[in-house]
Write a protein that holds these residues in place. Structure first.
Motif, PDB file in Angstrom:
ATOM      1  N   LEU A  96      -8.721  97.520 -34.294  1.00  0.00           N
ATOM      2  CA  LEU A  96      -9.499  97.105 -35.468  1.00  0.00           C
ATOM      3  C   LEU A  96     -10.966  97.149 -35.063  1.00  0.00           C
ATOM      4  N   VAL A  97     -11.701  98.107 -35.587  1.00  0.00           N
ATOM      5  CA  VAL A  97     -13.104  98.255 -35.195  1.00  0.00           C
ATOM      6  C   VAL A  97     -13.970  97.681 -36.318  1.00  0.00           C
ATOM      7  N   VAL A  98     -14.669  96.601 -35.975  1.00  0.00           N
ATOM      8  CA  VAL A  98     -15.320  95.762 -36.981  1.00  0.00           C
ATOM      9  C   VAL A  98     -16.839  95.976 -36.984  1.00  0.00           C
ATOM     10  N   TYR A  99     -17.425  96.031 -38.177  1.00  0.00           N
ATOM     11  CA  TYR A  99     -18.875  95.923 -38.303  1.00  0.00           C
ATOM     12  C   TYR A  99     -19.159  94.987 -39.462  1.00  0.00           C
ATOM     13  N   SER A 100     -20.444  94.664 -39.605  1.00  0.00           N
ATOM     14  CA  SER A 100     -20.837  93.758 -40.662  1.00  0.00           C
ATOM     15  C   SER A 100     -21.615  94.560 -41.714  1.00  0.00           C
ATOM     16  N   ASP A 103     -25.430  94.607 -41.775  1.00  0.00           N
ATOM     17  CA  ASP A 103     -26.120  94.874 -40.512  1.00  0.00           C
ATOM     18  C   ASP A 103     -25.871  96.319 -40.084  1.00  0.00           C
ATOM     19  N   ARG A 104     -26.849  97.165 -40.365  1.00  0.00           N
ATOM     20  CA  ARG A 104     -26.718  98.596 -40.046  1.00  0.00           C
ATOM     21  C   ARG A 104     -26.457  98.803 -38.547  1.00  0.00           C
ATOM     22  N   ARG A 105     -27.117  97.975 -37.735  1.00  0.00           N
ATOM     23  CA  ARG A 105     -26.985  98.099 -36.283  1.00  0.00           C
ATOM     24  C   ARG A 105     -25.524  97.915 -35.845  1.00  0.00           C
ATOM     25  N   SER A 106     -24.836  97.008 -36.515  1.00  0.00           N
ATOM     26  CA  SER A 106     -23.430  96.776 -36.151  1.00  0.00           C
ATOM     27  C   SER A 106     -22.570  97.982 -36.531  1.00  0.00           C
ATOM     28  N   PHE A 107     -22.996  98.682 -37.588  1.00  0.00           N
ATOM     29  CA  PHE A 107     -22.287  99.904 -38.012  1.00  0.00           C
ATOM     30  C   PHE A 107     -22.485 100.997 -36.960  1.00  0.00           C
ATOM     31  N   GLU A 108     -23.741 101.157 -36.509  1.00  0.00           N
ATOM     32  CA  GLU A 108     -24.015 102.145 -35.448  1.00  0.00           C
ATOM     33  C   GLU A 108     -23.210 101.761 -34.200  1.00  0.00           C
ATOM     34  N   GLY A 109     -23.201 100.477 -33.889  1.00  0.00           N
ATOM     35  CA  GLY A 109     -22.523  99.986 -32.685  1.00  0.00           C
ATOM     36  C   GLY A 109     -21.028 100.250 -32.724  1.00  0.00           C
ATOM     37  N   CYS A 110     -20.449 100.169 -33.895  1.00  0.00           N
ATOM     38  CA  CYS A 110     -18.986 100.340 -33.954  1.00  0.00           C
ATOM     39  C   CYS A 110     -18.599 101.798 -33.695  1.00  0.00           C
ATOM     40  N   GLN A 111     -19.554 102.720 -33.892  1.00  0.00           N
ATOM     41  CA  GLN A 111     -19.260 104.128 -33.602  1.00  0.00           C
ATOM     42  C   GLN A 111     -19.053 104.354 -32.108  1.00  0.00           C
ATOM     43  N   GLN A 112     -19.771 103.590 -31.281  1.00  0.00           N
ATOM     44  CA  GLN A 112     -19.564 103.689 -29.825  1.00  0.00           C
ATOM     45  C   GLN A 112     -18.121 103.338 -29.476  1.00  0.00           C
ATOM     46  N   TYR A 113     -17.610 102.293 -30.142  1.00  0.00           N
ATOM     47  CA  TYR A 113     -16.226 101.895 -29.880  1.00  0.00           C
ATOM     48  C   TYR A 113     -15.246 102.963 -30.340  1.00  0.00           C
ATOM     49  N   LEU A 114     -15.537 103.549 -31.486  1.00  0.00           N
ATOM     50  CA  LEU A 114     -14.644 104.594 -31.992  1.00  0.00           C
ATOM     51  C   LEU A 114     -14.617 105.788 -31.032  1.00  0.00           C
ATOM     52  N   GLU A 115     -15.775 106.092 -30.441  1.00  0.00           N
ATOM     53  CA  GLU A 115     -15.843 107.188 -29.462  1.00  0.00           C
ATOM     54  C   GLU A 115     -14.981 106.870 -28.243  1.00  0.00           C
ATOM     55  N   VAL A 116     -15.140 105.664 -27.718  1.00  0.00           N
ATOM     56  CA  VAL A 116     -14.390 105.255 -26.518  1.00  0.00           C
ATOM     57  C   VAL A 116     -12.885 105.288 -26.792  1.00  0.00           C
ATOM     58  N   VAL A 117     -12.512 104.733 -27.943  1.00  0.00           N
ATOM     59  CA  VAL A 117     -11.087 104.650 -28.299  1.00  0.00           C
ATOM     60  C   VAL A 117     -10.498 106.049 -28.473  1.00  0.00           C
ATOM     61  N   THR A 118     -11.185 106.907 -29.209  1.00  0.00           N
ATOM     62  CA  THR A 118     -10.601 108.225 -29.476  1.00  0.00           C
ATOM     63  C   THR A 118     -10.609 109.106 -28.223  1.00  0.00           C
ATOM     64  N   ILE A 130      -6.068 103.397 -35.880  1.00  0.00           N
ATOM     65  CA  ILE A 130      -7.403 102.791 -35.906  1.00  0.00           C
ATOM     66  C   ILE A 130      -7.672 102.306 -37.330  1.00  0.00           C
ATOM     67  N   ILE A 131      -8.200 101.095 -37.433  1.00  0.00           N
ATOM     68  CA  ILE A 131      -8.686 100.616 -38.727  1.00  0.00           C
ATOM     69  C   ILE A 131     -10.160 100.277 -38.577  1.00  0.00           C
ATOM     70  N   VAL A 132     -10.987 100.868 -39.428  1.00  0.00           N
ATOM     71  CA  VAL A 132     -12.409 100.523 -39.470  1.00  0.00           C
ATOM     72  C   VAL A 132     -12.565  99.433 -40.527  1.00  0.00           C
ATOM     73  N   LEU A 133     -13.218  98.348 -40.129  1.00  0.00           N
ATOM     74  CA  LEU A 133     -13.251  97.168 -40.986  1.00  0.00           C
ATOM     75  C   LEU A 133     -14.688  96.695 -41.218  1.00  0.00           C
ATOM     76  N   GLY A 134     -15.140  96.816 -42.455  1.00  0.00           N
ATOM     77  CA  GLY A 134     -16.450  96.282 -42.835  1.00  0.00           C
ATOM     78  C   GLY A 134     -16.276  94.811 -43.201  1.00  0.00           C
ATOM     79  N   ASN A 135     -16.892  93.931 -42.432  1.00  0.00           N
ATOM     80  CA  ASN A 135     -16.747  92.488 -42.671  1.00  0.00           C
ATOM     81  C   ASN A 135     -17.981  91.947 -43.417  1.00  0.00           C
TER      82      ASN A 135
END
Ligand code: GDP
Ligand code: MG
Length: 187
Positions: A96-100, A103-118, A130-135
């Motif tokens: 579950l890859v979460v951003y807020s 907060d744009r920065r958290s969206f950019e940050g979650c892409q790093q996680y998606l890269e690592v995971v994939t 994988i679930i991308v979750l906008g909180n």
């Protein structure tokens, strides 16, 4: 094999219908609401202040589509982006890859996680969902990430996409965790 170890027939029957345990990892930058979502799912309550350095794994016996599952949730707490990722990459059945959304920065940050995971799943030819979750959809007025940006990101990594709020209704948060179980059962 099973008779050698004396496993009861019922064990085999249950496991044939799908995994009886499901390990879900929450990833994302600090402040995106991973702990608030975890606590909401486990207790139906919103805890507004949660130690940002606290990382832990919790279990909950759930019933998803009339089938029991022991859902284990790892609420990660990386301080500076993805580091020492092995601990969750090897453990997870779903991410579950979460951003807020405010907060744009958290969206950019979650892409790093998606890269690592994939990178990990591709290298081992795994199909870990994988679930991308906008909180924080309750913060609509301060939205910095559109829904379509979320949808596009999720589809780029072959994931599902949802938006929720950890401080609003419990059922939509529960739905996301249950959807993760369904995805794992489908793999
Ligand atoms: P984590 O670092 O990803 O675990 O984030 P936390 O769960 O500690 O949450 C960070 C901050 O965002 C805290 O102040 C929470 O109260 C707040 N927060 C978390 N989820 C929501 C939400 O859905 N809506 C709003 N308005 N605030 C939230
Ligand atoms: Mg936290």
């Amino acid at each position: 094999m099973s008779s050698t170890f004396g496993k009861p027939r019922t064990w085999a029957a249950v496991s044939d219908r799908g995994p009886t345990e499901c390990n879900v990892v929450l990833l994302g930058v600090r402040g995106s609401g991973k702990s608030a979502l975890t606590v909401k799912f486990l207790t139906k309550r919103f805890i507004s202040e949660y130690d940002p350095t606290m990382e832990d794994t919790y279990s909950s016996e759930e019933t998803v589509d009339q089938q029991p599952v022991l859902l284990k949730v790892m609420d990660t707490a990386d301080q500076e982006g993805p580091v020492n990722c092995e601990r969750y990459l090897t453990w997870a059945n779903a991410f579950l890859v979460v951003y807020s959304i405010d907060d744009r920065r958290s969206f950019e940050g979650c892409q790093q996680y998606l890269e690592v995971v994939t990178a990990h799943t591709k290298s081992l030819q795994l199909e870990t969902p994988i679930i991308v979750l906008g909180n924080k959809v309750d913060m609509e007025r301060y939205r910095q990430v559109s829904k379509s940006d979320g949808v596009t990101l999720a589809s780029r990594y072959g994931g599902l996409f949802f938006e929720v709020s950890a401080c609003r209704d419990f059922v939509s948060v529960q739905q996301v965790f249950h959807e993760a179980v369904r995805e794992v059962r489908r793999v």
